[in-house]
Design an enzyme around this catalytic site. Sequence first.
Site, PDB file in Angstrom:
ATOM      1  N   HIS A 117      41.886  -4.397   3.385  1.00  0.00           N
ATOM      2  CA  HIS A 117      40.527  -4.784   4.175  1.00  0.00           C
ATOM      3  C   HIS A 117      39.806  -3.829   4.130  1.00  0.00           C
ATOM      4  CE1 HIS A 117      44.285  -6.558   6.879  1.00  0.00           C
ATOM      5  NE2 HIS A 117      43.429  -7.499   6.261  1.00  0.00           N
ATOM      6  N   SER A 137      48.573  -7.620   6.214  1.00  0.00           N
ATOM      7  CA  SER A 137      49.027  -6.946   7.569  1.00  0.00           C
ATOM      8  C   SER A 137      50.428  -7.486   7.848  1.00  0.00           C
ATOM      9  CB  SER A 137      48.091  -7.441   8.541  1.00  0.00           C
ATOM     10  OG  SER A 137      46.820  -6.886   8.238  1.00  0.00           O
ATOM     11  N   ARG A 184      43.160 -12.567  -2.109  1.00  0.00           N
ATOM     12  CA  ARG A 184      44.324 -11.743  -2.785  1.00  0.00           C
ATOM     13  C   ARG A 184      44.606 -12.921  -3.991  1.00  0.00           C
ATOM     14  NH1 ARG A 184      47.424 -10.924   2.537  1.00  0.00           N
ATOM     15  NH2 ARG A 184      47.143 -13.059   2.255  1.00  0.00           N
ATOM     16  N   LYS A 221      50.157 -15.965  15.144  1.00  0.00           N
ATOM     17  CA  LYS A 221      50.632 -14.479  14.802  1.00  0.00           C
ATOM     18  C   LYS A 221      50.692 -13.856  16.160  1.00  0.00           C
ATOM     19  CE  LYS A 221      47.191 -14.386  11.006  1.00  0.00           C
ATOM     20  NZ  LYS A 221      45.855 -13.691  10.618  1.00  0.00           N
TER      21      LYS A 221
END
Length: 165
Positions: free
Chosen positions: A18, A131, A93, A44
């Site tokens: 990040h 994360s 990514r 999440k």
Amino acid sequence: MLITAVYPGTFDPITYGHSDIAQRAANMFDHVIFAVADSPHTNKRPVFTLAERVALAQTVFHPYDNIKVKSFSGLLINFAKKNKARIIIRGLRAVSDFEYEFQLAGMNRSLMPDIETVFLPTSPQYTYLSSTLAKEVARLGGNVQPFVHPCVYAALLAKMQANRQ
């Protein structure tokens, strides 16, 4: 004309991937808002509260004059408009990220045609990093120090130790 970009996410926790995207965006645009999303309605389960995520990001980006950390909830485009941002930054990514991010960009563009989305590919050393993976490794007692800023590492260790008790 000064150009402000918004880099949004939950950042739970913020990783070196990040910060890499944010720093590279800061080299491209006059101002970057590192926008930490509240995201109370997602599936999440955050480890850190919104206030903790903001505080960690402020520590990480303290050395950068043109990166400002702010929190938001609700529609990203409303936040962007309120902050006079014309660009939304999204990190990619892998190719698998692109489809979802492309859909988001299309929706944001249909809701606010003046806002552009810029995709930045993650630096090669961070393509596997997320994360979610950092939290999972930390939960299982693994070393996440190579993946996160020292302040995030300390906070993550403290959270994991508190959860074990």
